[in-house]
Design an enzyme around this catalytic site. Sequence first.
Site, PDB file in Angstrom:
ATOM      1  N   ASP A 248       0.834  -1.209   0.000  1.00 16.14           N
ATOM      2  CA  ASP A 248       0.000   0.000   0.000  1.00 16.14           C
ATOM      3  C   ASP A 248       0.865   1.254   0.000  1.00 16.14           C
ATOM      4  OD1 ASP A 248      -2.338   1.418  -0.033  1.00 16.14           O
ATOM      5  OD2 ASP A 248      -2.809   1.136   2.082  1.00 16.14           O
TER       6      ASP A 248
ATOM      7  N   ASN B 100       1.290   3.396  -2.909  1.00 17.04           N
ATOM      8  CA  ASN B 100       1.832   3.814  -4.216  1.00 17.04           C
ATOM      9  C   ASN B 100       1.328   5.199  -4.605  1.00 17.04           C
ATOM     10  OD1 ASN B 100       2.937   1.299  -4.410  1.00 17.04           O
ATOM     11  ND2 ASN B 100       1.491   0.508  -5.934  1.00 17.04           N
TER      12      ASN B 100
ATOM     13  N   TRP C 262       2.802   7.934  -2.413  1.00 21.17           N
ATOM     14  CA  TRP C 262       4.216   8.113  -2.761  1.00 21.17           C
ATOM     15  C   TRP C 262       4.333   9.068  -3.952  1.00 21.17           C
ATOM     16  CZ3 TRP C 262       7.171   7.505  -7.099  1.00 21.17           C
ATOM     17  CH2 TRP C 262       8.559   7.483  -6.931  1.00 21.17           C
TER      18      TRP C 262
ATOM     19  N   HIS D  31       2.512   3.397  -8.979  1.00 23.21           N
ATOM     20  CA  HIS D  31       2.297   1.965  -9.228  1.00 23.21           C
ATOM     21  C   HIS D  31       3.482   1.358  -9.985  1.00 23.21           C
ATOM     22  CE1 HIS D  31      -1.623   2.323  -7.526  1.00 23.21           C
ATOM     23  NE2 HIS D  31      -2.137   3.007  -8.518  1.00 23.21           N
TER      24      HIS D  31
ATOM     25  N   ASN E  56     -11.087  -2.237  -5.270  1.00 27.63           N
ATOM     26  CA  ASN E  56     -10.299  -1.335  -6.127  1.00 27.63           C
ATOM     27  C   ASN E  56     -10.958  -1.089  -7.489  1.00 27.63           C
ATOM     28  OD1 ASN E  56      -7.070  -2.561  -4.897  1.00 27.63           O
ATOM     29  ND2 ASN E  56      -8.222  -0.755  -4.262  1.00 27.63           N
TER      30      ASN E  56
ATOM     31  N   ARG F   8     -12.175   2.465  -8.213  1.00 31.10           N
ATOM     32  CA  ARG F   8     -11.278   3.605  -8.475  1.00 31.10           C
ATOM     33  C   ARG F   8     -11.572   4.194  -9.864  1.00 31.10           C
ATOM     34  NH1 ARG F   8      -5.381   2.637  -5.746  1.00 31.10           N
ATOM     35  NH2 ARG F   8      -6.199   2.022  -3.713  1.00 31.10           N
TER      36      ARG F   8
ATOM     37  N   ARG G 292      -5.039  -1.662   8.956  1.00 29.83           N
ATOM     38  CA  ARG G 292      -6.269  -2.423   8.730  1.00 29.83           C
ATOM     39  C   ARG G 292      -5.992  -3.536   7.741  1.00 29.83           C
ATOM     40  NH1 ARG G 292      -7.569   2.907   6.838  1.00 29.83           N
ATOM     41  NH2 ARG G 292      -7.101   3.103   4.614  1.00 29.83           N
TER      42      ARG G 292
HETATM   43  C1  IPE Z   1      -5.602  -2.655  -0.156  1.00 29.23           C
HETATM   44  O1  IPE Z   1      -5.210  -1.340  -0.323  1.00 29.23           O
HETATM   45  C2  IPE Z   1      -5.564  -3.364  -1.472  1.00 29.23           C
HETATM   46  C3  IPE Z   1      -4.258  -3.552  -2.078  1.00 29.23           C
HETATM   47  C4  IPE Z   1      -3.108  -3.266  -1.538  1.00 29.23           C
HETATM   48  C5  IPE Z   1      -4.278  -4.153  -3.376  1.00 29.23           C
HETATM   49  P1  IPE Z   1      -6.278  -0.147  -0.476  1.00 29.23           P
HETATM   50  O2  IPE Z   1      -5.495   1.086  -0.627  1.00 29.23           O
HETATM   51  O3  IPE Z   1      -7.241  -0.466  -1.538  1.00 29.23           O
HETATM   52  O4  IPE Z   1      -7.028  -0.203   0.929  1.00 29.23           O
HETATM   53  P2  IPE Z   1      -7.890   0.888   1.687  1.00 29.23           P
HETATM   54  O5  IPE Z   1      -8.949   1.328   0.732  1.00 29.23           O
HETATM   55  O6  IPE Z   1      -6.985   2.013   2.036  1.00 29.23           O
HETATM   56  O7  IPE Z   1      -8.421   0.193   2.894  1.00 29.23           O
HETATM   57  C1  IPE Z   2      -1.527   0.208  -3.377  1.00 30.85           C
HETATM   58  O1  IPE Z   2      -1.315   1.577  -3.398  1.00 30.85           O
HETATM   59  C2  IPE Z   2      -1.826  -0.352  -4.750  1.00 30.85           C
HETATM   60  C3  IPE Z   2      -3.230  -0.734  -4.962  1.00 30.85           C
HETATM   61  C4  IPE Z   2      -4.178  -0.694  -4.059  1.00 30.85           C
HETATM   62  C5  IPE Z   2      -3.587  -1.210  -6.271  1.00 30.85           C
HETATM   63  P1  IPE Z   2      -2.527   2.628  -3.394  1.00 30.85           P
HETATM   64  O2  IPE Z   2      -2.884   2.918  -4.808  1.00 30.85           O
HETATM   65  O3  IPE Z   2      -3.634   2.151  -2.545  1.00 30.85           O
HETATM   66  O4  IPE Z   2      -1.833   3.876  -2.745  1.00 30.85           O
HETATM   67  P2  IPE Z   2      -2.486   4.905  -1.725  1.00 30.85           P
HETATM   68  O5  IPE Z   2      -3.009   4.115  -0.585  1.00 30.85           O
HETATM   69  O6  IPE Z   2      -3.576   5.622  -2.475  1.00 30.85           O
HETATM   70  O7  IPE Z   2      -1.352   5.797  -1.355  1.00 30.85           O
HETATM   71 MG    MG Z   3      -4.078   2.414  -0.580  1.00 32.12          MG
END
Ligand code: IPE
Ligand code: IPE
Ligand code: MG
Length: 251
Positions: free
Chosen positions: A18, A20, A23, A35, A66, A69, A192
């Site tokens: 988590d 990306n 960052w 990503h 996801n 998104r 979580r």
């Molecule tokens: C969990 O991360 C799913 C993955 C890492 C693929 P999310 O970024 O989707 O989780 P929440 O929404 O913050 O709980």
């Molecule tokens: C994890 O990084 C990758 C996926 C859930 C696919 P995020 O995209 O959730 O990154 P944040 O949480 O928005 O920083």
């Molecule tokens: Mg995330």
Amino acid sequence: MNPLDPNRLPVHLAVIMDGNGRWAQQRMLKRVIGHQRGAETVKMVVEQASLLGIKYLTLFAFSSENWSRPALEVRALMTLLKKYIRQETGRMMRKNIRYNVIGNRSELPEDVNETLDEAIRKTADNSGMVLTLALSYGGRQELCRAAEQLVEDAVAGRISSKNINTEIFESYLDTGGLPDPDFLIRTSGEMRISNFLLWQLAYTELYFTETNWPDFTISELHKALADFQSRERRFGKTGDQIAQRGTLLNA
Ligand code: IPE
Ligand code: IPE
Ligand code: MG
């Protein structure tokens, strides 16, 4: 830092990758760049885990949730996934790693599924680490799919409700055949589970770090594993019972 004890590594390491997006946003970059950088961390962790002799590595790459998104980000993630699998299959062969996928594959685009099928087929006979990608994966959805199949089998007379126990139930999950994770790492400071492996994490040791996934390094991985090695896993027993077992094992 003390060297890791090769005999006390997790058999199954699971990771919620988590951070990306954050960052990238902290650097005024597009989330997709985050990503892409995250994919480089995946390569490092896969290589390290396999070098260390970890038998099972499971990575949460895309959750059922996801899909909500923005379409552009979802598309970019699917393209990146395809590119990653294509690029890495050769290395997986050289490192004797076997691909596995959990999640609702029927929700994935056809071209992604084709790429996954090819990678799974090519690496099927590899006997080293099993690399499981959780794609379009949600723990609750997995439990529902398992229940659905179980009811179907019961109605068809293949199983009796009297025989249902944790072992049987487990065999209906996507992870059937895999041991439960011993250790779970989640990056980016979120504490979580986000619908990951709800059943399987029942006794898993959890580790959270503030570091965003693209910044996660080999030394952080080693630090996390050292933390795992310092823990006493009791599985409901008393500390004395566990210590006694340790003494007997070392005798
Ligand atoms: C969990 O991360 C799913 C993955 C890492 C693929 P999310 O970024 O989707 O989780 P929440 O929404 O913050 O709980
Ligand atoms: C994890 O990084 C990758 C996926 C859930 C696919 P995020 O995209 O959730 O990154 P944040 O949480 O928005 O920083
Ligand atoms: Mg995330």
